[in-house]
Design a protein around this motif. Structure first.
Motif, PDB file in Angstrom:
ATOM      1  N   UNK A  57       0.074  19.325  11.498  1.00 30.86           N
ATOM      2  CA  UNK A  57      -0.642  18.447  12.426  1.00 30.86           C
ATOM      3  C   UNK A  57      -1.625  17.547  11.700  1.00 30.86           C
ATOM      4  N   UNK A  58      -2.285  18.078  10.671  1.00 32.94           N
ATOM      5  CA  UNK A  58      -3.250  17.266   9.915  1.00 32.94           C
ATOM      6  C   UNK A  58      -2.550  16.122   9.214  1.00 32.94           C
ATOM      7  N   UNK A  59      -1.408  16.395   8.579  1.00 30.45           N
ATOM      8  CA  UNK A  59      -0.664  15.341   7.894  1.00 30.45           C
ATOM      9  C   UNK A  59      -0.171  14.290   8.879  1.00 30.45           C
ATOM     10  N   UNK A  60       0.300  14.729  10.039  1.00 31.62           N
ATOM     11  CA  UNK A  60       0.797  13.768  11.028  1.00 31.62           C
ATOM     12  C   UNK A  60      -0.340  12.920  11.603  1.00 31.62           C
TER      13      UNK A  60
ATOM     14  N   UNK B  22       0.837  -1.217   0.000  1.00 30.85           N
ATOM     15  CA  UNK B  22       0.000   0.000   0.000  1.00 30.85           C
ATOM     16  C   UNK B  22       0.867   1.261   0.000  1.00 30.85           C
ATOM     17  N   UNK B  23       0.534   2.200  -0.878  1.00 30.96           N
ATOM     18  CA  UNK B  23       1.276   3.457  -0.982  1.00 30.96           C
ATOM     19  C   UNK B  23       0.364   4.597  -0.546  1.00 30.96           C
ATOM     20  N   UNK B  24       0.885   5.456   0.345  1.00 30.46           N
ATOM     21  CA  UNK B  24       0.093   6.552   0.880  1.00 30.46           C
ATOM     22  C   UNK B  24       0.808   7.875   0.586  1.00 30.46           C
ATOM     23  N   UNK B  25       0.200   8.658  -0.270  1.00 33.24           N
ATOM     24  CA  UNK B  25       0.744   9.987  -0.570  1.00 33.24           C
ATOM     25  C   UNK B  25       0.145  10.979   0.416  1.00 33.24           C
ATOM     26  N   UNK B  26       0.982  11.461   1.334  1.00 35.24           N
ATOM     27  CA  UNK B  26       0.523  12.383   2.362  1.00 35.24           C
ATOM     28  C   UNK B  26       1.379  13.648   2.314  1.00 35.24           C
ATOM     29  N   UNK B  27       1.003  14.609   1.454  1.00 36.68           N
ATOM     30  CA  UNK B  27       1.795  15.837   1.335  1.00 36.68           C
ATOM     31  C   UNK B  27       1.763  16.666   2.611  1.00 36.68           C
ATOM     32  N   UNK B  28       2.809  17.459   2.799  1.00 30.43           N
ATOM     33  CA  UNK B  28       2.938  18.265   4.010  1.00 30.43           C
ATOM     34  C   UNK B  28       2.594  19.716   3.699  1.00 30.43           C
ATOM     35  N   UNK B  29       1.676  20.251   4.465  1.00 28.60           N
ATOM     36  CA  UNK B  29       1.346  21.673   4.400  1.00 28.60           C
ATOM     37  C   UNK B  29       2.048  22.330   5.586  1.00 28.60           C
TER      38      UNK B  29
END
Length: 287
Positions: A151-154, A139-146
């Protein structure tokens, strides 16, 4: 069939009788010790031990062995783990733009060099960045950082960790600083590869820092992640010699090779329960 092997690791305040109590208990339970390593830290007063053993009676469950060992552990107030040696750990990999460590870990995993189950890959860059890599069914999860709302990304990262059942998180050149909260949640089970020979040249662009100082050795460091940036207990390091003629780009190229092998060695050690935390440092029982 070969007898099942179990790994017992423990730490506690050093005092007479620990080795005798542990070995006598295993003997009384009908187990044969195959490997035994120990270390007493004179500075901290802590004792560390790693044992590999197999029960002479077939079909002994790990839970039964743990229940039996609790008496010894309580007597010495031990921090301890006991697990089936061939039980594969669930590992989550995190990566940013530079993917050489990720590619190396995937290769070593596929050829059986790293006995683990990769339960996911988290990246702060889109999947197209890694189009030359075969993730197969991982599984690949693209979680960009703003930057305005990390805090939302984490929170998303933590959700993936929990949902995947990851026991170990590896920052394979994940170039984002974890918050104190997330680092605290992952204490003792998150490994980072830092592209420098710590404790020197912390933070960003360490090869450029090293070049400006005219160093003759560069290296890489794998360590446990803590809330203090690049200050976690060091697990493994390696170096290469460089000279005045090497550019920062040369050092980056040389460093990629160091980083790959240091991270792979570290993961092998951790997967085989050879690394125990001793305050701000580690005890590493070499193969």
């Amino acid at each position: 069939m070969e007898a099942a092997q179990f790994v017992l690791t423990l730490s506690c305040a050093d005092r007479p009788g620990i080795v005798g109590a542990v070995s006598s208990h295993l003997a009384a339970q009908g187990s044969n010790i195959l490997e035994a390593q120990q270390f007493g830290d004179a500075q901290t007063g802590q004792f560390f031990m790693r044992l590999v053993f197999h029960p002479c009676t077939a079909d002994v469950a790990a839970d039964d062995l743990r229940a039996g060992f609790k008496v010894v552990a309580q007597r010495f107030d031990m921090q301890w783990t006991l697990r089936l040696r061939d039980q594969r750990r669930r590992v989550l990999l995190m990566v940013s733009k530079f993917d050489h460590c990720l590619a190396d870990l995937l290769y070593r995993w596929r050829i059986g060099e790293l006995p683990m189950d990769i339960v996911g890959i988290i990246a702060n860059h889109p999947r197209e960045t890694y189009r030359h890599l075969d993730f197969d069914a991982i599984p690949f999860h693209y979680l960009p950082v703003d930057r305005a709302d990390k805090a939302t990304q984490e929170a998303q990262v933590w959700a993936v960790i929990e949902q995947s059942g990851a026991e170990l998180v590896v920052l394979a050149r994940y170039m984002q600083v974890l918050s104190d909260e997330l680092a605290g949640k992952l204490a003792g089970r998150c490994i980072n590869i830092h592209h420098s020979f710590l404790p020197g040249f912390k933070g960003a662009r360490p090869y450029h820092q090293a070049h400006r100082r005219g160093v003759k050795l560069i290296g890489a460091t794998a360590h446990f992640v803590t809330a203090d940036l690049d200050e976690g207990p060091i697990i493994e390091q390696d170096i290469e010699r460089v000279s005045h003629s090497n550019t920062p780009e040369d050092m980056i190229r040389i460093g990629r090779d160091i980083e790959r092998r240091v991270l792979a060695r570290t993961l092998r050690l951790v997967l085989d329960d050879r690394v125990l935390v001793d305050g701000h440092k580690t005890v590493v029982f070499a193969p």
